[in-house]
Design an enzyme around this catalytic site. Structure first.
Site, mmCIF file in Angstrom:
data_model
loop_
_atom_site.group_PDB
_atom_site.id
_atom_site.type_symbol
_atom_site.label_atom_id
_atom_site.label_comp_id
_atom_site.label_asym_id
_atom_site.label_seq_id
_atom_site.Cartn_x
_atom_site.Cartn_y
_atom_site.Cartn_z
ATOM 1 N N GLU A 287 -6.152 3.817 10.763
ATOM 2 C CA GLU A 287 -7.694 4.648 9.817
ATOM 3 C C GLU A 287 -8.921 3.938 11.149
ATOM 4 O O GLU A 287 -9.911 4.445 11.092
ATOM 5 C CB GLU A 287 -7.988 4.723 8.912
ATOM 6 C CG GLU A 287 -8.569 5.947 8.507
ATOM 7 C CD GLU A 287 -8.728 6.393 6.678
ATOM 8 O OE1 GLU A 287 -8.631 4.894 6.320
ATOM 9 O OE2 GLU A 287 -8.810 7.456 6.061
ATOM 10 N N HIS A 308 20.107 1.409 9.033
ATOM 11 C CA HIS A 308 20.521 3.060 9.171
ATOM 12 C C HIS A 308 19.588 3.809 8.970
ATOM 13 O O HIS A 308 21.089 4.473 8.598
ATOM 14 C CB HIS A 308 21.850 2.268 7.740
ATOM 15 C CG HIS A 308 22.301 1.017 8.362
ATOM 16 N ND1 HIS A 308 23.366 1.023 8.132
ATOM 17 C CD2 HIS A 308 22.168 -0.068 7.944
ATOM 18 C CE1 HIS A 308 24.137 -0.167 8.203
ATOM 19 N NE2 HIS A 308 22.747 -0.950 7.866
ATOM 20 N N LYS A 422 -10.614 17.970 5.248
ATOM 21 C CA LYS A 422 -11.442 18.339 4.280
ATOM 22 C C LYS A 422 -12.028 19.688 3.893
ATOM 23 O O LYS A 422 -12.001 20.239 3.578
ATOM 24 C CB LYS A 422 -12.145 17.173 4.079
ATOM 25 C CG LYS A 422 -11.792 15.779 3.332
ATOM 26 C CD LYS A 422 -12.730 14.790 2.506
ATOM 27 C CE LYS A 422 -11.806 13.012 3.003
ATOM 28 N NZ LYS A 422 -13.038 12.082 2.825
HETATM 29 O O1 PA5 Z 1 -11.336 3.363 4.497
HETATM 30 C C1 PA5 Z 1 -11.306 4.046 3.451
HETATM 31 O O2 PA5 Z 1 -12.403 4.443 3.444
HETATM 32 C C2 PA5 Z 1 -10.567 5.730 2.900
HETATM 33 O O3 PA5 Z 1 -9.124 5.289 3.305
HETATM 34 C C3 PA5 Z 1 -11.111 6.112 2.034
HETATM 35 O O4 PA5 Z 1 -10.219 4.778 0.916
HETATM 36 C C4 PA5 Z 1 -10.032 7.094 1.208
HETATM 37 O O5 PA5 Z 1 -10.720 8.298 2.142
HETATM 38 C C5 PA5 Z 1 -10.907 7.272 -0.473
HETATM 39 O O6 PA5 Z 1 -11.768 7.515 -0.566
HETATM 40 P P1 PA5 Z 1 -13.007 7.434 -1.528
HETATM 41 O O7 PA5 Z 1 -13.088 6.187 -2.230
HETATM 42 O O8 PA5 Z 1 -14.227 7.536 -1.547
HETATM 43 O O9 PA5 Z 1 -12.229 8.632 -2.510
#
Ligand code: PA5
Length: 447
Positions: A287, A308, A422
């Site tokens: 990310e 494996h 989303k």
């Molecule tokens: O690293 C990040 O920002 C994302 O992976 C969030 O943690 C994830 O989308 C969850 O978001 P939130 O904590 O707003 O529900």
């Protein structure tokens, strides 16, 4: 002095020592950008000094709430997705016994809201029905659909079971200080609440209440975890020499390999308990780096299991990746292979040897085979698996990821691409405000 080491001898056939040294100046520039807060995404640097600056009152509150949960609940449900659950799961599973046992120090954790599978959530509600349980709901934005839906289901069941007021006493919300539906709900219903600092993004938040509360509920030592992270933070800040700064060294070598066409990194562990640590790493790097058409794709494997399944591809497939192995030098327990006078399985050559030694030899042999198969290998070595060393490892990865993102030229602290799915999901669910998009997507799906 940190005991975490980067071994890169098995990457040397692919990058030379001279080449690595050429990057010392560049990486120190990026270190300056981070510590001075002048690089990309500088609004999200709260994680840098976090381990050493946690308020003692906050620590006491976390420990006291965790102890209450342990007293009144057979199980605690952690509701969250991405950075709001992976860190807690990574640490908890790394430190827990493989099979639930009487010597487990805390209350077991189960997870919800990290996907939308109906059967899983049905089974979870049924499993919880006859148990005493608490819910820790975590969402920085407070509006993420997966945890919000799961929380609505759990809240209804809790309220039916205990009544509204007592149910509220079993709910702990971890969210933003000001905004989001969860913040509002927690305020109105009187849930115990914790704040996720504004300047700490989800995937960098494991050392805030996001990770600390569930980890403490599971009975693990959050003070040692933080001390490990704090010691690593001090070490990485002080060390300007590339070879003494493991985060800088790891960031440099992986970027050099990337520039030589190794666009994928496989992180390998030799302990199944490290599975979720690898998942957490995948999120952290994936990310943070995968944007603007760039980034090293992070993949994970658990050896020797996956030798494996994926072993064949790694040895003989397309060579667009490198491999990083997490080596834990000491196990917690000893298992010695017994003698068998009949020796029908032909294993007496291993009698008296420890299983850990056999695992170690499997790891050495695999590394050399993969290098012979043209896979550059890096090794991250930790003396043993405990809360302190996990704290070191977490902070090391966070710093390496930030530096690596800067080397790539991206902002390692945002995730604009996550919004696209989303938007489509909301449109297809006919959420108010998405009408135009709904019609367009439905047409596309009919084709
Ligand atoms: O690293 C990040 O920002 C994302 O992976 C969030 O943690 C994830 O989308 C969850 O978001 P939130 O904590 O707003 O529900």
């Amino acid at each position: 002095m940190t005991k975490l080491k980067i071994n890169y001898q098995q990457a040397i056939p692919f990058v030379s020592e001279e080449e690595i040294r050429l990057f010392e100046k560049e990486i120190n520039l990026y270190r300056d950008h981070l510590y001075q807060g002048i690089g990309k995404g500088s609004d999200f640097l709260g994680w840098i000094d976090l381990p050493g600056s946690i308020d003692p009152d906050l620590m006491h509150r976390i420990e006291s709430d965790a102890s209450n949960i342990r007293k009144e609940s057979d199980v605690a449900v952690v509701v969250g997705i991405g950075g709001s659950y992976l860190g807690a799961r990574a640490v908890t599973e790394a430190l827990s016994e493989a099979f639930e046992g009487a010597d487990e120090p805390g209350t077991p954790l189960v997870y919800a809201g990290h996907h939308l599978d109906e059967d899983y959530h049905h089974a979870l509600l049924r499993y919880l029905q006859d148990k005493d349980y608490s819910v820790i709901v975590i969402s920085k934005s407070g509006t993420t659909t997966e945890p919000a839906v799961a929380f609505r289901l759990l809240r209804k069941q809790l309220e039916e079971k205990y009544g509204r007021e007592k149910a509220a006493g079993r709910i702990y919300a971890v969210t933003d200080a000001q905004k989001g539906a969860l913040k509002q709900l927690a305020g109105e219903q009187g849930y115990a609440s914790y704040v996720i600092p504004d300047d700490v993004g989800g995937r960098y938040s494991v050392l805030t209440p996001v990770g600390l509360l569930p980890i403490a509920v599971a009975g693990h030592d959050i003070r040692s975890l933080l001390t490990g992270a704090k010691d690593m933070a001090a070490h990485l800040k002080k060390e300007e020499k590339l070879h003494d700064n493991p985060a800088a060294l790891y960031a440099v070598i992986r970027n050099m390999l990337y520039k030589k066409g190794r666009t994928m990194e496989i992180l390998a562990g030799y302990k199944p308990s490290m599975h979720y640590m690898i998942e957490w790493w995948k999120q952290l790097f994936g990310e943070s780096e995968g944007k603007e058409g760039k980034g090293i794709f992070p993949a994970g494997v658990n050896f020797t299991t996956d030798l494996h399944s994926m072993g064949q591809y790694i040895q003989d497939g397309i060579k667009n990746f490198f491999e990083t192995v997490i080596s834990i030098k000491k196990t917690q327990h000893e298992v010695v292979i017994p003698n068998d006078p009949e020796n029908l399985d032909g294993l007496n050559y291993l009698q008296g040897k420890r299983l850990g030694f056999v695992n170690e030899m499997a790891s050495r042999g695999t590394m050399l085979a993969h290098v012979d198969g043209s896979v550059p290998n890096l090794e991250i070595e930790l003396p043993r698996l405990n809360a302190y060393h996990l704290g070191e490892l977490i902070y090391f990865f966070e710093m390496a990821c930030a530096l690596s993102g800067y080397m790539l030229g991206v902002n390692p602290f945002d995730q604009p691409g996550v919004e696209d799915y989303k938007r489509n999901m909301f449109a297809l669910l006919e959420k108010p405000g998405f009408e135009e998009e709904t019609a367009r997507l439905k047409k596309r799906l009919k084709k």
